[in-house]
Design an enzyme around this catalytic site. Structure first.
Site, PDB file in Angstrom:
ATOM      1  N   ASN A 103     -38.894 -50.882  21.850  1.00 53.50           N
ATOM      2  CA  ASN A 103     -39.067 -52.305  21.567  1.00 53.50           C
ATOM      3  C   ASN A 103     -37.871 -52.840  20.808  1.00 53.50           C
ATOM      4  O   ASN A 103     -37.228 -52.125  20.035  1.00 53.50           O
ATOM      5  CB  ASN A 103     -40.348 -52.537  20.764  1.00 53.50           C
ATOM      6  CG  ASN A 103     -41.576 -52.129  21.562  1.00 53.50           C
ATOM      7  OD1 ASN A 103     -41.469 -51.930  22.774  1.00 53.50           O
ATOM      8  ND2 ASN A 103     -42.697 -51.992  20.901  1.00 53.50           N
ATOM      9  N   HIS A 120     -33.260 -49.045  22.392  1.00 54.98           N
ATOM     10  CA  HIS A 120     -32.824 -50.111  23.315  1.00 54.98           C
ATOM     11  C   HIS A 120     -32.237 -51.315  22.589  1.00 54.98           C
ATOM     12  O   HIS A 120     -32.139 -52.392  23.154  1.00 54.98           O
ATOM     13  CB  HIS A 120     -33.988 -50.551  24.208  1.00 54.98           C
ATOM     14  CG  HIS A 120     -34.354 -49.523  25.237  1.00 54.98           C
ATOM     15  ND1 HIS A 120     -35.534 -49.532  25.942  1.00 54.98           N
ATOM     16  CD2 HIS A 120     -33.670 -48.442  25.694  1.00 54.98           C
ATOM     17  CE1 HIS A 120     -35.573 -48.507  26.785  1.00 54.98           C
ATOM     18  NE2 HIS A 120     -34.457 -47.824  26.644  1.00 54.98           N
ATOM     19  N   CYS A 128     -20.339 -58.757  19.923  1.00 52.58           N
ATOM     20  CA  CYS A 128     -19.271 -59.599  20.452  1.00 52.58           C
ATOM     21  C   CYS A 128     -18.664 -58.943  21.695  1.00 52.58           C
ATOM     22  O   CYS A 128     -18.372 -57.748  21.693  1.00 52.58           O
ATOM     23  CB  CYS A 128     -18.203 -59.806  19.386  1.00 52.58           C
ATOM     24  SG  CYS A 128     -16.813 -60.763  19.993  1.00 52.58           S
ATOM     25  N   CYS A 131     -14.391 -58.667  20.156  1.00 50.43           N
ATOM     26  CA  CYS A 131     -14.040 -57.695  19.116  1.00 50.43           C
ATOM     27  C   CYS A 131     -15.119 -56.621  18.922  1.00 50.43           C
ATOM     28  O   CYS A 131     -14.939 -55.698  18.154  1.00 50.43           O
ATOM     29  CB  CYS A 131     -13.741 -58.403  17.795  1.00 50.43           C
ATOM     30  SG  CYS A 131     -15.187 -59.123  16.996  1.00 50.43           S
ATOM     31  N   THR A 189     -46.396 -47.164  26.208  1.00 50.51           N
ATOM     32  CA  THR A 189     -45.249 -47.191  27.126  1.00 50.51           C
ATOM     33  C   THR A 189     -45.680 -46.724  28.504  1.00 50.51           C
ATOM     34  O   THR A 189     -46.464 -45.778  28.631  1.00 50.51           O
ATOM     35  CB  THR A 189     -44.053 -46.358  26.614  1.00 50.51           C
ATOM     36  OG1 THR A 189     -43.023 -46.374  27.609  1.00 50.51           O
ATOM     37  CG2 THR A 189     -44.409 -44.923  26.292  1.00 50.51           C
TER      38      THR A 189
HETATM   39  P1  NAD Z   1     -43.887 -51.520  29.793  1.00 53.32           P
HETATM   40  O1  NAD Z   1     -44.138 -53.003  29.725  1.00 53.32           O
HETATM   41  O2  NAD Z   1     -43.282 -50.936  30.992  1.00 53.32           O
HETATM   42  O3  NAD Z   1     -45.263 -50.782  29.545  1.00 53.32           O
HETATM   43  C1  NAD Z   1     -46.179 -51.234  28.591  1.00 53.32           C
HETATM   44  C2  NAD Z   1     -47.288 -50.217  28.512  1.00 53.32           C
HETATM   45  O4  NAD Z   1     -48.142 -50.587  27.438  1.00 53.32           O
HETATM   46  C3  NAD Z   1     -48.166 -50.148  29.770  1.00 53.32           C
HETATM   47  O5  NAD Z   1     -48.309 -48.789  30.114  1.00 53.32           O
HETATM   48  C4  NAD Z   1     -49.501 -50.750  29.310  1.00 53.32           C
HETATM   49  O6  NAD Z   1     -50.601 -50.138  29.929  1.00 53.32           O
HETATM   50  C5  NAD Z   1     -49.478 -50.447  27.832  1.00 53.32           C
HETATM   51  N1  NAD Z   1     -50.250 -51.361  26.991  1.00 53.32           N
HETATM   52  C6  NAD Z   1     -50.355 -52.707  27.097  1.00 53.32           C
HETATM   53  N2  NAD Z   1     -51.120 -53.192  26.110  1.00 53.32           N
HETATM   54  C7  NAD Z   1     -51.502 -52.142  25.353  1.00 53.32           C
HETATM   55  C8  NAD Z   1     -52.299 -51.992  24.187  1.00 53.32           C
HETATM   56  N3  NAD Z   1     -52.861 -53.053  23.570  1.00 53.32           N
HETATM   57  N4  NAD Z   1     -52.484 -50.756  23.682  1.00 53.32           N
HETATM   58  C9  NAD Z   1     -51.933 -49.665  24.283  1.00 53.32           C
HETATM   59  N5  NAD Z   1     -51.172 -49.753  25.384  1.00 53.32           N
HETATM   60  C10 NAD Z   1     -50.954 -50.968  25.921  1.00 53.32           C
HETATM   61  O7  NAD Z   1     -43.046 -51.214  28.514  1.00 53.32           O
HETATM   62  P2  NAD Z   1     -42.072 -50.031  28.136  1.00 53.32           P
HETATM   63  O8  NAD Z   1     -42.640 -48.753  28.576  1.00 53.32           O
HETATM   64  O9  NAD Z   1     -41.764 -50.255  26.709  1.00 53.32           O
HETATM   65  O10 NAD Z   1     -40.746 -50.276  28.971  1.00 53.32           O
HETATM   66  C11 NAD Z   1     -40.274 -51.563  29.077  1.00 53.32           C
HETATM   67  C12 NAD Z   1     -38.851 -51.886  28.689  1.00 53.32           C
HETATM   68  O11 NAD Z   1     -38.878 -53.267  28.332  1.00 53.32           O
HETATM   69  C13 NAD Z   1     -38.263 -51.203  27.508  1.00 53.32           C
HETATM   70  O12 NAD Z   1     -36.964 -50.915  27.876  1.00 53.32           O
HETATM   71  C14 NAD Z   1     -38.229 -52.230  26.372  1.00 53.32           C
HETATM   72  O13 NAD Z   1     -36.971 -52.205  25.740  1.00 53.32           O
HETATM   73  C15 NAD Z   1     -38.402 -53.544  27.025  1.00 53.32           C
HETATM   74  N6  NAD Z   1     -39.376 -54.460  26.371  1.00 53.32           N
HETATM   75  C16 NAD Z   1     -39.503 -54.555  25.001  1.00 53.32           C
HETATM   76  C17 NAD Z   1     -40.461 -55.422  24.436  1.00 53.32           C
HETATM   77  C18 NAD Z   1     -40.596 -55.541  22.926  1.00 53.32           C
HETATM   78  O14 NAD Z   1     -39.626 -55.369  22.205  1.00 53.32           O
HETATM   79  N7  NAD Z   1     -41.796 -55.825  22.414  1.00 53.32           N
HETATM   80  C19 NAD Z   1     -41.284 -56.173  25.255  1.00 53.32           C
HETATM   81  C20 NAD Z   1     -41.128 -56.056  26.644  1.00 53.32           C
HETATM   82  C21 NAD Z   1     -40.180 -55.185  27.186  1.00 53.32           C
HETATM   83 ZN    ZN Z   2     -15.650 -61.145  18.039  1.00 55.47          ZN
END
Ligand code: NAD
Ligand code: ZN
Length: 250
Positions: A103, A120, A128, A131, A189
């Site tokens: 996240n 991530h 930037c 630089c 995840t």
């Molecule tokens: P994903 O969206 O692919 O998967 C989310 C998972 O969470 C699913 O398996 C789903 O079933 C589960 N889920 C949803 N609600 C839930 C809950 N309340 N309790 C437990 N599980 C729950 O996400 P990912 O695997 O993190 O991969 C996505 C990519 O997207 C990553 O690279 C990430 O960097 C990025 N991303 C980040 C954010 C953030 O920072 N919050 C949000 C969206 C995507």
């Molecule tokens: Zn710069």
């Protein structure tokens, strides 16, 4: 479910080192949308347009619009009980606890987690394109084509996009934590984004420094690509199940 919660608590009671991998599901109950939309779009955009270096080269202002909207959304949300339970668990294990997160929202830190590896990147930082300096801008509004305050070149989000490699030192630390832990918690995840998801098989390897593999505990709404590797699967909301496990620990 009670028996599974007890099993999970028991594995944690016996553990000396704990590692955690979280994904978008850990923030879902805070109101941050998860990523895998069934239509293959991410909040109405194609992934190649908003989350790849090519997309940024083609249309940086579209990419910034997308990230500014995400930044604004995150500025309105709070950590949920899943984040808080993980912060409490860190208090128990201290320096033997490592949380690797996919996240980019900073909600683990907002909940009090300290040893957080953002594999991530972060929505709160800019990088930037000239630089290369990285700056913490928190969630202040940045505009559509923000410029580097030092050299004037275009800034980009300090986020790891598709086709890019993970920050080397952070990724090494995350792999080390997975290779050395006794318990790995896999929280919210889909385990389809690599290499982040490879922390799960790493936790199951045995080697000279850890002759017994880690116990893998999955918290998710549903089974995922990680489920085959999980010794214990707790299926339901992470914001409900994680606090129950942590409370059970005593
Ligand atoms: P994903 O969206 O692919 O998967 C989310 C998972 O969470 C699913 O398996 C789903 O079933 C589960 N889920 C949803 N609600 C839930 C809950 N309340 N309790 C437990 N599980 C729950 O996400 P990912 O695997 O993190 O991969 C996505 C990519 O997207 C990553 O690279 C990430 O960097 C990025 N991303 C980040 C954010 C953030 O920072 N919050 C949000 C969206 C995507
Ligand atoms: Zn710069």
């Amino acid at each position: 479910m009670e028996a599974m919660i007890e099993q999970a608590a028991n594995a944690l009671r016996k553990a000396q080192r704990v590692a955690v991998l979280t994904g978008a599901g850990a923030s879902a109950e805070s109101g941050v949308p998860t990523f895998r939309a069934s239509d293959g779009l991410w909040e109405g955009h194609h992934i190649e347009d908003v989350a790849t270096p090519d997309g940024f080269r083609r249309d940086p202002s579209l990419v910034w619009k997308f990230y500014n909207a995400r930044r604004e959304n995150v500025s309105r949300v709070q950590p949920n009980p899943a984040h808080i339970a993980l912060a409490k668990l860190e208090v128990r294990f201290g320096g033997a606890f490592t949380l690797a997160t996919q996240n980019v929202d900073g909600l683990h830190q907002a909940a009090g987690s300290i040893n957080v590896l953002e594999v991530h990147g972060s929505l709160r930082r800019t990088r930037c394109t000239g630089c290369r300096c990285i700056e913490d801008r928190e969630l202040e509004p940045l505009g559509e084509l923000p410029e580097c305050p030092r050299c004037g070149a275009l800034l980009r989000p300090d986020i790891v996009w598709f086709h890019e490699s993970l920050p080397e030192r952070i990724w090494q630390e995350a792999q080390f934590a997975a290779a050395m832990c006794d318990v790995l918690l896999v929280v919210g995840t889909s385990a389809v984004v690599h290499p982040a998801a490879s922390l799960i098989p790493i936790a199951r390897q045995v080697h000279d420094d850890r002759p017994t593999r880690a116990t893998v505990i999955e918290f998710n709404l549903t089974k995922t690509d990680a489920s085959d590797y999980a010794d214990i699967g707790l299926y339901g909301k992470a914001g409900e199940l994680l606090p129950r496990v942590v409370e059970r620990l005593g």
